[in-house]
Design an enzyme around this catalytic site. Structure first.
Site, PDB file in Angstrom:
ATOM      1  N   ASP A 252       0.813  -1.221   0.000  1.00  0.00           N
ATOM      2  CA  ASP A 252       0.000   0.000   0.000  1.00  0.00           C
ATOM      3  C   ASP A 252       0.847   1.272   0.000  1.00  0.00           C
ATOM      4  OD1 ASP A 252      -2.780   1.174   0.717  1.00  0.00           O
ATOM      5  OD2 ASP A 252      -1.521   1.985   2.310  1.00  0.00           O
ATOM      6  N   GLU A 314       1.413  -0.355  -4.918  1.00  0.00           N
ATOM      7  CA  GLU A 314       0.511   0.758  -5.236  1.00  0.00           C
ATOM      8  C   GLU A 314       1.250   2.088  -5.212  1.00  0.00           C
ATOM      9  OE1 GLU A 314      -3.505   2.949  -3.587  1.00  0.00           O
ATOM     10  OE2 GLU A 314      -1.741   2.706  -2.345  1.00  0.00           O
TER      11      GLU A 314
HETATM   12  C1  GLC Z   1      -4.043   3.327  -0.183  1.00  0.00           C
HETATM   13  C2  GLC Z   1      -5.337   2.590  -0.029  1.00  0.00           C
HETATM   14  C3  GLC Z   1      -6.377   3.518   0.499  1.00  0.00           C
HETATM   15  C4  GLC Z   1      -5.925   4.012   1.839  1.00  0.00           C
HETATM   16  C5  GLC Z   1      -4.548   4.653   1.729  1.00  0.00           C
HETATM   17  C6  GLC Z   1      -3.964   4.868   3.080  1.00  0.00           C
HETATM   18  O1  GLC Z   1      -4.114   4.303  -1.144  1.00  0.00           O
HETATM   19  O2  GLC Z   1      -5.708   2.005  -1.246  1.00  0.00           O
HETATM   20  O3  GLC Z   1      -7.619   2.922   0.605  1.00  0.00           O
HETATM   21  O4  GLC Z   1      -6.836   4.936   2.342  1.00  0.00           O
HETATM   22  O5  GLC Z   1      -3.652   3.839   1.041  1.00  0.00           O
HETATM   23  O6  GLC Z   1      -3.629   3.650   3.669  1.00  0.00           O
END
Ligand code: GLC
Ligand code: MG
Length: 592
Positions: A252, A314
Site C-alpha cells: 500500500d 501501489e
Molecule cells: C491506499 C489505499 C487507500 C488508503 C490509503 C492509506 O491508497 O488504497 O484505501 O486509504 O492507502 O492507507
C-alpha cells in the site's frame, strides 16, 4: 463342472489381449497428446501462476457477512470461494484484515499479525487459506508499510519517547508561532506538506510535545522507514504471513514511504492549502528513491518462501522511469493507466494511445492493468453502464496480469450515500457540499449476490446499505440469464488461459488505414507462435461503427465469434470485412 473353457487359457488368447491392451494405451496417449486443453495446460504450467491468473480484489467488509453483524468477514469469503473459482479468477487479494480501529477501514493497522475480530480470527484465516489452496486459488494480502494506526503499540511507545520506539515515526518540533497556536504548544508545523485526505500532514502530540507526520489521516502516523528496526519489523510481518502460506502481497501507498529528511523545506507551487492535488508537485513527500532498497529487501524475504511469490505495489501516477525501478527492485508496480488516464470522452484512439504508452519500454517486464478498486468510482459510473462488458473484455484480453475489483464482473454501480450515511473519513474530512468528491463509500457498497434481503450480503444491517438496483443487478440473476455480464466475464476468464493471451505483446489493428473510424473502434490481435490467433474488437466511441473492415488487420476474411459482449452476433462465423458494433459492444473472434 462346466465344459466351458476358462476365459483365455491359451497363449494365443493372451497374446491377443496383450496386443489389444497396448493398442488401447497407445490410443489414449494419442488422444491425450492432441487434446487441446491439455496441451495448453502444459504450456501454461511453465509460467508462474501470476502470469496466467486474474487477481480479484475483495474488500472484506463488503463481500459476504457470515455472522450477520452487517460487516463482511473471512468465513463469508470462504463460503464464496466456489463462486470465485467458477468465475475463473486465480488469485484473491484481500484488503486489510488486520487488527485496526477502522478509521480508514483497516488501512490503519494496530497490529500487523492479528486478524481483526470483525473479520474473524486466525483459525478462520488459516481455514480460508487452506480451502483456497484446495480450490487452486492464491491468496494475496494487503501490506500497509507506510503507516500504522495511532493506536498501535509502536506509536504508543513512540509518543512516550521510549528508547526503542521514539524514532519509529516521523517527529518534528515544528516552528515557534507568534499567535493562535495555544493548542499546539505555541508551535506550528515545520512546513506546508499536505495530507492526501486534506489539511496539514502534521499533527500535534500533546504527550510528546512534537508534531508527527501523516500522509493520510491523522490517525495514520507515517512510520520512519529510515529506522533499521522499523525495516526489520516490517520484514518480520511479511515472514509471519508467508509462513501461513500466503502467495504474495499488495503493498500500500509505496510512493509515500519516504519524505525529505529536511522538514524545514516547503513543497513549492501547491494549488491549494488544504486539498492534496495529485497533479501538483510533491517532490519532498513522494517517490523518494530510498524505497527501492526496501523493496529489494522484501523481495529477498519473499524468495525465501519460493520463487513465485507475488509483490504488487501501489503508487499512482509514477513515471516510466520510476516504474522500471520498481520492477528492478523485485516488484510489479500497479499500472493505473485505465483508471487515471481514461475518462468518458476518451475515444478508442485515445484508449489505444494510453495502452500503448503503458506498455511502452517494458521490455521483458511483465505488464499489468487495473480497472477499478476501493479508492475509485466503478467502471459503470466512470464510463457508463453500457460499457461494462467491453471494459471487462479489454482488461481480460490485454497482455499481463489483470486486477478486477469485486462486483465489476456483474456490472455493479456506485451507490449514493447521504452525508449522514457516509462512513469514509476521506469524505467526512470535507463538508456536506464537498464530501461526495472525496468519499470512497460509493464503490464499497456490499456485493450483490441475489434479490433477497440485503442482496444476500447479510441478514443484519449492512455497514453501508446495498445499492437499490440489487434486484436487477445480482449474481443469481446473471447466472440464470442466457447472456449476462457475469457470463461474458466467465467466458473471457476461460479464454485468457489460451496461450494466445499469456504472453506480453499485443498488435493493434490500424482502423483508419482501412477507412474505419478509429475514434470508435479499438481492435487488436493476440497470438503467439503456434497458438491460435484472436482478434479483439470493441466499440468505445460514441457512434455506431458500421461495416468496419478488419480483414487486413486480422490477415484473414473469416473468423469465429468466441466471446460476444452485448452485440447481436451469435457464436458464429463472421465476415471480417464487415463488422458492425455500437458503443459498448465487443467481440473476441478466433481468426480462421
Ligand atoms: C491506499 C489505499 C487507500 C488508503 C490509503 C492509506 O491508497 O488504497 O484505501 O486509504 O492507502 O492507507
Ligand atoms: Mg460479519
Amino acid at each position: 463342472m462346466s465344459s466351458k473353457k476358462k476365459f483365455c487359457e491359451t497363449q494365443k488368447c493372451l497374446f491377443v489381449i496383450l496386443v489389444a491392451v497396448a493398442a488401447a494405451i497407445a490410443a489414449i496417449c494419442v488422444v491425450t497428446l492432441t487434446d487441446e486443453n491439455l496441451r495448453e495446460k502444459r504450456s501454461l504450467e511453465s509460467l508462474p501462476w501470476w502470469k496466467t491468473s486474474i487477481v480479484y480484489q475483495i474488500y472484506p467488509r463488503s463481500f459476504q457477512d457470515s455472522d450477520n453483524d452487517g460487516t463482511g468477514d473471512l468465513r463469508g469469503i470462504k463460503e464464496r470461494l466456489g463462486y470465485l473459482s467458477d468465475l475463473g479468477v486465480g488469485a484473491v487479494w484481500l484488503s486489510p484484515i488486520f487488527l485496526s480501529p477502522m478509521r480508514d477501514f483497516g488501512y490503519d493497522v494496530r497490529n500487523y499479525t492479528d486478524v481483526d475480530p470483525l473479520f474473524g480470527n486466525m483459525a478462520d484465516f488459516e481455514n480460508l487459506i487452506s480451502e483456497a489452496k484446495d480450490k487452486n486459488l492464491r491468496v494475496i494480502l494487503d501490506f500497509v508499510p507506510n503507516h500504522t494506526s495511532n493506536e498501535s503499540e509502536w506509536f504508543y511507545w513512540s509518543e512516550r519517547g521510549h528508547k526503542k520506539y521514539k524514532d519509529y515515526y516521523v517527529w518534528s518540533s515544528g516552528i515557534e508561532c507568534a499567535a493562535g497556536c495555544d493548542d499546539t504548544g505555541g508551535r506550528r508545523p515545520p512546513n506546508n506538506w499536505l495530507s492526501v485526505f486534506g489539511g496539514s500532514a502534521w499533527k500535534w502530540s500533546g504527550i510528546r510535545q512534537k508534531f508527527y507526520y501523516h500522509a493520510f489521516l491523522d490517525s495514520q502516523p507515517d512510520l520512519n522507514l529510515r529506522n533499521k528496526n522499523v525495516q526489520t519489523e516490517l520484514q518480520d510481518v511479511l515472514e509471519f504471513w508467508l509462513q501461513k502460506g500466503v502467495d504474495g502481497f499488495r503493498a500500500d501507498a509505496l510512493k509515500f514511504m519516504f519524505e525529505s529528511p529536511n522538514v524545514t523545506e516547503d513543497e513549492t507551487g501547491l494549488t491549494d492549502t488544504f486539498t492534496w492535488i495529485e497533479a501538483d508537485n510533491h517532490n519532498l513527500t513522494t517517490n523518494l528513491p530510498e524505497v527501492y532498497n526496501i523493496l529489494k529487501g522484501w523481495r529477498a524475504v519473499l524468495n525465501k518462501y519460493g520463487k513465485d511469490k507475488f509483490l504488487i505495489a501501489e503508487s499512482y501516477g509514477i513515471s516510466h522511469e520510476i516504474r522500471d525501478k520498481y520492477y528492478e527492485s523485485g516488484s510489479i508496480p500497479f499500472n493505473f493507466a485505465l483508471i487515471q488516464y481514461l475518462n468518458k470522452s476518451c475515444t478508442a484512439l485515445c484508449m489505444r494511445d494510453v495502452i500503448r504508452d503503458s506498455l511502452g519500454g517494458l521490455n521483458s517486464n511483465w505488464p499489468n492493468f487495473v480497472l477499478g478498486n476501493h479508492d475509485n468510482s466503478r467502471v459503470s459510473n466512470r464510463f457508463g453502464p453500457e460499457t461494462i462488458d467491453a471494459f471487462n473484455m479489454l482488461l481480460l484480453t490485454l497482455p499481463g496480469t489483470p486486477t478486477s475489483y469485486y462486483g465489476e464482473e456483474i456490472g455493479m454501480r456506485d451507490t449514493f450515500y447521504t452525508y449522514n450515511e457516509t462512513k469514509d473519513t476521506a469524505g467526512l474530512n470535507y463538508n456536506e457540499t464537498q464530501y461526495m468528491e472525496h468519499s470512497r463509500d460509493p464503490e464499497r457498497s456490499p456485493m450483490q449476490w441475489d434479490d433477497g434481503l440485503n442482496a444476500g450480503f447479510s441478514n443484519g444491517t449492512p455497514w453501508l446499505h446495498v445499492n437499490h438496483n440489487y434486484q436487477l443487478i445480482n449474481v443469481k440473476a446473471q447466472k440464470l440469464a442466457d447472456r449476462s455480464h457475469l457470463k461474458v466475464y466467465q467466458q473471457l476468464a476461460k479464454l485468457r488461459q489460451d496461450p494466445a493471451f499469456t504472453h506480453n505483446s499485443v498488435q493493434f489493428v490500424n482502423i483508419s488505414d482501412v477507412g474505419g473510424n478509429d475514434k470508435t473502434i479499438l481492435a487488436y490481435i493476440r497470438a503467439q507462435k503456434n497458438s491460435d490467433k484472436y482478434l479483439v474488437v470493441m466499440n468505445f466511441g460514441h457512434q455506431y461503427a458500421n461495416n468496419v473492415d478488419l480483414s487486413k488487420g486480422a490477415g484473414s476474411e473469416n473468423g469465429m465469434v468466441v466471446v460476444n459482449a452485448m452485440s447481436a452476433y451469435q457464436k458464429e462465423m463472421i465476415d471480417l470485412k464487415s463488422v458492425t458494433l455500437s458503443r459498448g459492444q465487443g467481440l473476441v473472434i478466433k481468426v480462421m
